[in-house]
Design a protein around this motif. Structure first.
Motif, short mmCIF file in Angstrom:
data_model
loop_
_atom_site.label_atom_id
_atom_site.label_comp_id
_atom_site.label_asym_id
_atom_site.label_seq_id
_atom_site.Cartn_x
_atom_site.Cartn_y
_atom_site.Cartn_z
N ASP A 174 -3.78 -7.52 -8.32
CA ASP A 174 -4.87 -6.46 -8.30
C ASP A 174 -4.31 -5.08 -8.05
O ASP A 174 -3.50 -5.09 -6.84
N VAL A 175 -4.49 -4.07 -8.63
CA VAL A 175 -4.13 -2.74 -8.07
C VAL A 175 -5.43 -1.96 -8.09
O VAL A 175 -6.21 -1.60 -8.93
N TRP A 176 -5.70 -1.78 -6.57
CA TRP A 176 -6.86 -0.97 -6.27
C TRP A 176 -6.44 0.59 -6.10
O TRP A 176 -5.53 1.02 -5.21
N ARG A 177 -7.56 1.31 -6.51
CA ARG A 177 -7.43 2.80 -6.12
C ARG A 177 -8.47 3.11 -5.22
O ARG A 177 -9.62 2.68 -5.48
N PHE A 178 -8.14 3.72 -3.91
CA PHE A 178 -9.22 4.10 -3.13
C PHE A 178 -9.72 5.59 -3.29
O PHE A 178 -8.79 6.42 -3.52
N ALA A 200 0.89 -1.18 -0.02
CA ALA A 200 0.10 -0.08 -0.12
C ALA A 200 0.81 1.19 0.09
O ALA A 200 1.87 1.26 0.72
N GLU A 201 0.44 2.30 -0.71
CA GLU A 201 0.88 3.49 -0.63
C GLU A 201 -0.05 4.51 -1.35
O GLU A 201 -0.62 4.22 -2.35
N GLY A 202 -0.12 5.34 -0.32
CA GLY A 202 -1.14 6.61 -0.96
C GLY A 202 -2.41 6.11 -1.22
O GLY A 202 -2.96 5.49 -0.11
N ASP A 203 -3.35 6.26 -2.19
CA ASP A 203 -4.31 5.64 -2.44
C ASP A 203 -4.71 4.40 -3.31
O ASP A 203 -5.59 3.97 -3.50
N TYR A 204 -3.34 3.63 -3.23
CA TYR A 204 -3.34 2.52 -3.97
C TYR A 204 -2.88 1.42 -2.83
O TYR A 204 -2.26 1.42 -1.94
N VAL A 205 -3.61 0.20 -3.23
CA VAL A 205 -3.25 -1.17 -2.61
C VAL A 205 -3.08 -2.11 -3.84
O VAL A 205 -3.99 -2.26 -4.35
N THR A 206 -2.10 -2.87 -3.65
CA THR A 206 -1.75 -3.63 -4.57
C THR A 206 -1.97 -5.26 -3.74
O THR A 206 -1.12 -5.29 -2.95
N ALA A 207 -2.59 -5.93 -4.19
CA ALA A 207 -2.66 -7.48 -3.68
C ALA A 207 -2.08 -8.44 -5.00
O ALA A 207 -2.44 -8.33 -6.08
N LEU A 208 -1.13 -9.33 -4.39
CA LEU A 208 -0.72 -10.49 -5.20
C LEU A 208 -1.17 -11.78 -4.51
O LEU A 208 -0.98 -11.73 -3.44
N GLY A 209 -1.42 -12.61 -5.39
CA GLY A 209 -1.92 -13.83 -4.82
C GLY A 209 -2.48 -14.84 -5.62
O GLY A 209 -2.26 -14.84 -6.92
N LYS A 210 -3.24 -15.83 -5.21
CA LYS A 210 -3.92 -16.80 -6.13
C LYS A 210 -5.42 -16.69 -5.74
O LYS A 210 -5.73 -16.50 -4.56
N ILE A 211 -6.20 -17.16 -6.52
CA ILE A 211 -7.73 -17.44 -6.37
C ILE A 211 -8.10 -18.48 -6.91
O ILE A 211 -7.75 -18.99 -7.95
N ARG A 212 -8.82 -19.13 -6.19
CA ARG A 212 -9.51 -20.59 -6.69
C ARG A 212 -11.18 -20.11 -6.92
O ARG A 212 -11.72 -19.84 -6.06
#
Length: 117
Positions: free
Chosen positions: A96-100, A69-81
């Motif tokens: 996933d790169v999320w902007r809040f 996370a930095e500023g208005d952004y959160v990046t999530a790295l992983g796996k999804i089933r």
């Protein structure tokens, strides 16, 4: 701000893995925009609602490896089933790169690749 955004994303993901789609959507802005790079773009909460209803035949299983996370952004790295339309579980790696905005998820840029694991 960045740490609070990480907590919001964790709460939203917890809701979706319980099958609480509306609980997840409560963390999104009404004008949320999701871009699945190389695939599709969803504009607005209603489009996301329809996508979730069709893509998540049962609640997804997330394995988050990193949240950055930095500023208005959160990046999530992983796996999804996810269960596919044939009833088989399929696994994907994602970034996933999320902007809040104002404490809600306003934009997603998702890079998703099906894996053979």
């Amino acid at each position: 701000m960045a740490e609070e955004n990480k907590k919001i994303l964790e709460k939203a993901n917890a809701a979706i893995t319980k099958g609480d789609n509306e609980g997840f959507l409560a963390f999104c802005t009404d004008d949320t925009a999701w871009t699945f790079v190389g695939d599709q773009i969803l504009l607005g909460k209603e489009a996301v609602r329809r996508y979730i209803a069709s893509a998540y035949l049962e609640p997804p299983k997330f394995m988050v490896e990193n949240l950055i996370a930095e500023g208005d952004y959160v990046t999530a790295l992983g796996k999804i089933r996810l269960k596919d339309t044939d009833g088989q579980m399929a696994e994907y790696s994602y970034c996933d790169v999320w902007r809040f905005r104002d404490g809600k998820m306003a934009e997603l840029k998702a890079f998703v690749i099906k894996t053979n694991e």
